[in-house]
Scaffold this motif. Structure first.
Motif, PDB file in Angstrom:
ATOM      1  N   ASN A  91     162.094  43.666  69.066  1.00 29.46           N
ATOM      2  CA  ASN A  91     161.611  44.836  69.792  1.00 29.46           C
ATOM      3  C   ASN A  91     162.256  44.973  71.166  1.00 29.46           C
ATOM      4  OD1 ASN A  91     160.051  45.111  67.545  1.00 29.46           O
ATOM      5  ND2 ASN A  91     158.117  45.344  68.623  1.00 29.46           N
ATOM      6  N   ASP A  92     163.213  44.098  71.460  1.00 27.20           N
ATOM      7  CA  ASP A  92     164.026  44.199  72.674  1.00 27.20           C
ATOM      8  C   ASP A  92     165.370  44.789  72.259  1.00 27.20           C
ATOM      9  OD1 ASP A  92     165.766  43.805  74.816  1.00 27.20           O
ATOM     10  OD2 ASP A  92     164.878  41.886  75.382  1.00 27.20           O
ATOM     11  N   VAL A  93     165.551  46.074  72.479  1.00 35.29           N
ATOM     12  CA  VAL A  93     166.746  46.772  72.007  1.00 35.29           C
ATOM     13  C   VAL A  93     168.013  46.125  72.541  1.00 35.29           C
ATOM     14  CG1 VAL A  93     168.000  48.970  72.102  1.00 35.29           C
ATOM     15  CG2 VAL A  93     165.534  48.956  71.683  1.00 35.29           C
ATOM     16  N   PHE A  94     168.011  45.733  73.807  1.00 33.23           N
ATOM     17  CA  PHE A  94     169.209  45.147  74.398  1.00 33.23           C
ATOM     18  C   PHE A  94     169.524  43.782  73.789  1.00 33.23           C
ATOM     19  CE2 PHE A  94     167.692  48.013  77.800  1.00 33.23           C
ATOM     20  CZ  PHE A  94     168.806  48.835  77.868  1.00 33.23           C
ATOM     21  N   ALA A  95     168.498  42.968  73.578  1.00 30.69           N
ATOM     22  CA  ALA A  95     168.718  41.646  72.991  1.00 30.69           C
ATOM     23  C   ALA A  95     169.236  41.770  71.560  1.00 30.69           C
ATOM     24  CB  ALA A  95     167.424  40.838  73.018  1.00 30.69           C
ATOM     25  N   VAL A  96     168.685  42.709  70.805  1.00 32.30           N
ATOM     26  CA  VAL A  96     169.144  42.910  69.427  1.00 32.30           C
ATOM     27  C   VAL A  96     170.591  43.390  69.414  1.00 32.30           C
ATOM     28  CG1 VAL A  96     168.813  44.229  67.301  1.00 32.30           C
ATOM     29  CG2 VAL A  96     166.830  43.363  68.545  1.00 32.30           C
ATOM     30  N   TYR A  97     170.910  44.322  70.291  1.00 31.78           N
ATOM     31  CA  TYR A  97     172.275  44.836  70.349  1.00 31.78           C
ATOM     32  C   TYR A  97     173.260  43.714  70.674  1.00 31.78           C
ATOM     33  CZ  TYR A  97     176.390  47.320  72.032  1.00 31.78           C
ATOM     34  OH  TYR A  97     177.679  47.740  72.228  1.00 31.78           O
ATOM     35  N   GLU A  98     172.918  42.877  71.640  1.00 32.65           N
ATOM     36  CA  GLU A  98     173.801  41.774  72.012  1.00 32.65           C
ATOM     37  C   GLU A  98     173.995  40.809  70.845  1.00 32.65           C
ATOM     38  OE1 GLU A  98     172.160  39.945  75.487  1.00 32.65           O
ATOM     39  OE2 GLU A  98     173.213  41.278  76.840  1.00 32.65           O
ATOM     40  N   ALA A  99     172.904  40.458  70.166  1.00 34.02           N
ATOM     41  CA  ALA A  99     172.995  39.527  69.042  1.00 34.02           C
ATOM     42  C   ALA A  99     173.801  40.135  67.900  1.00 34.02           C
ATOM     43  CB  ALA A  99     171.600  39.145  68.564  1.00 34.02           C
ATOM     44  N   ALA A 100     173.574  41.414  67.626  1.00 33.24           N
ATOM     45  CA  ALA A 100     174.320  42.079  66.555  1.00 33.24           C
ATOM     46  C   ALA A 100     175.798  42.180  66.900  1.00 33.24           C
ATOM     47  CB  ALA A 100     173.734  43.469  66.294  1.00 33.24           C
ATOM     48  N   ARG A 101     176.101  42.456  68.165  1.00 32.02           N
ATOM     49  CA  ARG A 101     177.503  42.511  68.583  1.00 32.02           C
ATOM     50  C   ARG A 101     178.194  41.174  68.359  1.00 32.02           C
ATOM     51  NH1 ARG A 101     179.852  46.157  72.329  1.00 32.02           N
ATOM     52  NH2 ARG A 101     181.495  44.593  72.446  1.00 32.02           N
ATOM     53  N   ARG A 102     177.509  40.092  68.713  1.00 28.55           N
ATOM     54  CA  ARG A 102     178.101  38.766  68.500  1.00 28.55           C
ATOM     55  C   ARG A 102     178.366  38.524  67.017  1.00 28.55           C
ATOM     56  NH1 ARG A 102     174.487  37.390  72.773  1.00 28.55           N
ATOM     57  NH2 ARG A 102     172.813  36.838  71.326  1.00 28.55           N
ATOM     58  N   ALA A 103     177.403  38.892  66.179  1.00 30.94           N
ATOM     59  CA  ALA A 103     177.559  38.672  64.739  1.00 30.94           C
ATOM     60  C   ALA A 103     178.694  39.518  64.172  1.00 30.94           C
ATOM     61  CB  ALA A 103     176.245  38.996  64.027  1.00 30.94           C
ATOM     62  N   VAL A 104     178.788  40.765  64.609  1.00 31.56           N
ATOM     63  CA  VAL A 104     179.851  41.656  64.135  1.00 31.56           C
ATOM     64  C   VAL A 104     181.214  41.147  64.598  1.00 31.56           C
ATOM     65  CG1 VAL A 104     180.823  43.981  64.400  1.00 31.56           C
ATOM     66  CG2 VAL A 104     178.381  43.690  63.911  1.00 31.56           C
ATOM     67  N   GLU A 105     181.287  40.688  65.837  1.00 31.37           N
ATOM     68  CA  GLU A 105     182.560  40.166  66.349  1.00 31.37           C
ATOM     69  C   GLU A 105     182.993  38.919  65.585  1.00 31.37           C
ATOM     70  OE1 GLU A 105     181.753  39.661  70.472  1.00 31.37           O
ATOM     71  OE2 GLU A 105     181.908  41.815  70.933  1.00 31.37           O
ATOM     72  N   ARG A 106     182.026  38.044  65.259  1.00 24.61           N
ATOM     73  CA  ARG A 106     182.368  36.862  64.459  1.00 24.61           C
ATOM     74  C   ARG A 106     182.919  37.275  63.100  1.00 24.61           C
ATOM     75  NH1 ARG A 106     177.665  34.357  66.910  1.00 24.61           N
ATOM     76  NH2 ARG A 106     176.329  35.196  65.264  1.00 24.61           N
ATOM     77  N   ALA A 107     182.249  38.231  62.470  1.00 21.44           N
ATOM     78  CA  ALA A 107     182.692  38.676  61.149  1.00 21.44           C
ATOM     79  C   ALA A 107     184.086  39.286  61.213  1.00 21.44           C
ATOM     80  CB  ALA A 107     181.694  39.693  60.591  1.00 21.44           C
ATOM     81  N   ARG A 108     184.337  40.111  62.214  1.00 21.61           N
ATOM     82  CA  ARG A 108     185.632  40.786  62.314  1.00 21.61           C
ATOM     83  C   ARG A 108     186.751  39.800  62.652  1.00 21.61           C
ATOM     84  NH1 ARG A 108     185.131  45.999  62.429  1.00 21.61           N
ATOM     85  NH2 ARG A 108     183.367  46.062  63.865  1.00 21.61           N
ATOM     86  N   ALA A 109     186.387  38.699  63.287  1.00 21.32           N
ATOM     87  CA  ALA A 109     187.376  37.680  63.641  1.00 21.32           C
ATOM     88  C   ALA A 109     187.648  36.710  62.497  1.00 21.32           C
ATOM     89  CB  ALA A 109     186.901  36.913  64.870  1.00 21.32           C
ATOM     90  N   GLY A 110     187.013  36.931  61.336  1.00 26.57           N
ATOM     91  CA  GLY A 110     187.258  36.067  60.191  1.00 26.57           C
ATOM     92  C   GLY A 110     186.388  34.830  60.143  1.00 26.57           C
ATOM     93  N   GLU A 111     185.292  34.822  60.909  1.00 29.66           N
ATOM     94  CA  GLU A 111     184.434  33.643  60.981  1.00 29.66           C
ATOM     95  C   GLU A 111     183.272  33.689  59.998  1.00 29.66           C
ATOM     96  OE1 GLU A 111     183.338  32.914  65.043  1.00 29.66           O
ATOM     97  OE2 GLU A 111     185.364  33.351  65.768  1.00 29.66           O
ATOM     98  N   GLY A 112     183.270  34.680  59.111  1.00 26.45           N
ATOM     99  CA  GLY A 112     182.304  34.690  58.026  1.00 26.45           C
ATOM    100  C   GLY A 112     180.962  35.311  58.347  1.00 26.45           C
TER     101      GLY A 112
END
Length: 357
Positions: A226-247
């Motif tokens: 329910n913290d929009v900023f915290a969710v966005y930050e966590a999702a960004r990290r996950a998306v960046e890992r995926a795009r970098a080939g980290e699964g």
């Protein structure tokens, strides 16, 4: 019961601009207001079938999707929503008019009255139509993101599951396959307290769903949903890992479903004081507005302009949906079976006629 909301960040995460902060508020406000319009239509018997709301969960749906790369030409990231991810679909480009026509089973809805609510897809805009059985979209998205990897496309997939879906074989098989193949996939587990009426402590013996991630050999992160900023930050990290080939990343978002499974559900299994606590102390829209006000990121004029924009858009969309034609019974068999007979493929043991070779 969840802990008290954490203090808002001193600056917007990842350098979000004022325009992006306005856009986030727009999608949050649009999601809630559109569902409120749908409730009114449902009570007028203008909605066909069930109405599934995301009240209290709009923040995580909007913020996770906002971390994706959005395109309208079929080259962006791809998202697989669930029934409580209307906000995610709106972020990816679905329109209120499409959603209203779907719920009302109109003949000019995306599925021409053949499907309901948000069961529709647009691969150009990057969202899939969901499969109703729990967990079934995880293996689907594993396959789609494996395709991204094999074609060397810098694209990411995101799939949502509820706490109940984590108990299914499809969830396990899909997640295990995606983990082994190192697919560029983000699996969002929405821990909203209940799988229909089953509480989390009867769904899993694990203390948290994120604890399952190490068993698959993937990254895992838990965040205040329910913290929009915290969710966005966590999702960004996950998306960046995926795009970098980290699964794969398993992202558990802690949130709460303030309405029943559907509008017809009386929520007798949810304590009334529990619902009221979340509404009063941990509403994602209230927390977002409080943060942008406290830090001066958005003015009252900014917020008011978005509110007026949303109301005007929904007034027009509801009017257009109500004026839309019903589905034509004469077309009921169209797009169900192949409209044109297709000759089976031939083999050396069954060669075609010379004229067809």
């Amino acid at each position: 019961m969840a802990t008290s909301p954490a203090a808002a960040p001193t600056s917007p995460p990842h350098g979000l601009s004022v325009g992006q902060l306005r856009e986030l508020y727009y999608y949050l406000r649009l999601t809630r207001a559109l569902e409120e319009r749908l409730v009114a239509l449902y009570r007028q018997n203008k909605v066909i079938g069930g109405l599934y709301r995301s009240l209290g969960q709009e923040g995580e749906a909007v913020a996770t999707a906002y971390a994706l790369r959005r395109r309208s030409d079929g080259t962006g990231d791809v998202l697989s929503p669930l029934i409580r991810n209307l906000g995610s679909m709106l972020v990816m480009g679905a329109t209120p008019l499409e959603v209203l026509r779907q719920y009302m089973a109109r003949g000019n809805s995306p599925t021409r009255g053949r499907e309901l609510n948000i069961h529709f897809a647009d691969l150009q805009r990057g969202f899939l139509g969901q499969i109703s059985p729990l967990g079934a979209m995880v293996p689907v998205m594993a396959g789609i993101t494996l395709g991204f990897k094999l074609r060397r496309e810098p694209r990411v997939g995101m799939v949502y599951v509820g706490d109940g879906a984590t108990s299914t074989g499809a969830f396990h098989e899909g997640l295990n396959f995606a983990a082994v193949q190192r697919c560029p996939l983000v699996v969002v587990v929405e821990n909203n307290g209940y799988a229909y009426s089953t509480p989390v402590d009867r769904q899993t013996a694990a203390k948290a769903f994120v604890d399952k991630a190490p068993g698959y050999g993937i990254a895992g992160e838990q965040v205040d949903g329910n913290d929009v900023f915290a969710v966005y930050e966590a999702a960004r990290r996950a998306v960046e890992r995926a795009r970098a080939g980290e699964g794969v990343t398993l992202l558990e978002v802690l949130t709460y479903r303030r309405k029943g499974h559907a509008e017809h559900d009386n929520q007798s299994y949810q304590p009334r004081e529990e619902i009221e606590w979340w509404a009063t102390h941990n509403d994602p829209l209230d927390r977002y507005v409080a943060a942008v006000r406290a830090h001066g990121w958005l003015s009252e004029e900014d917020l008011g302009a978005v509110d007026a924009q949303v109301d005007a858009e929904l007034d027009a969309a509801v009017a257009a949906a109500e004026a839309s034609p019903d589905a034509d019974p004469a077309t009921v068999t169209e797009d169900v079976y192949g409209d044109v007979p297709v000759r089976p493929h031939w083999t050396r043991l069954d060669p075609p006629e010379p004229s067809l070779a």
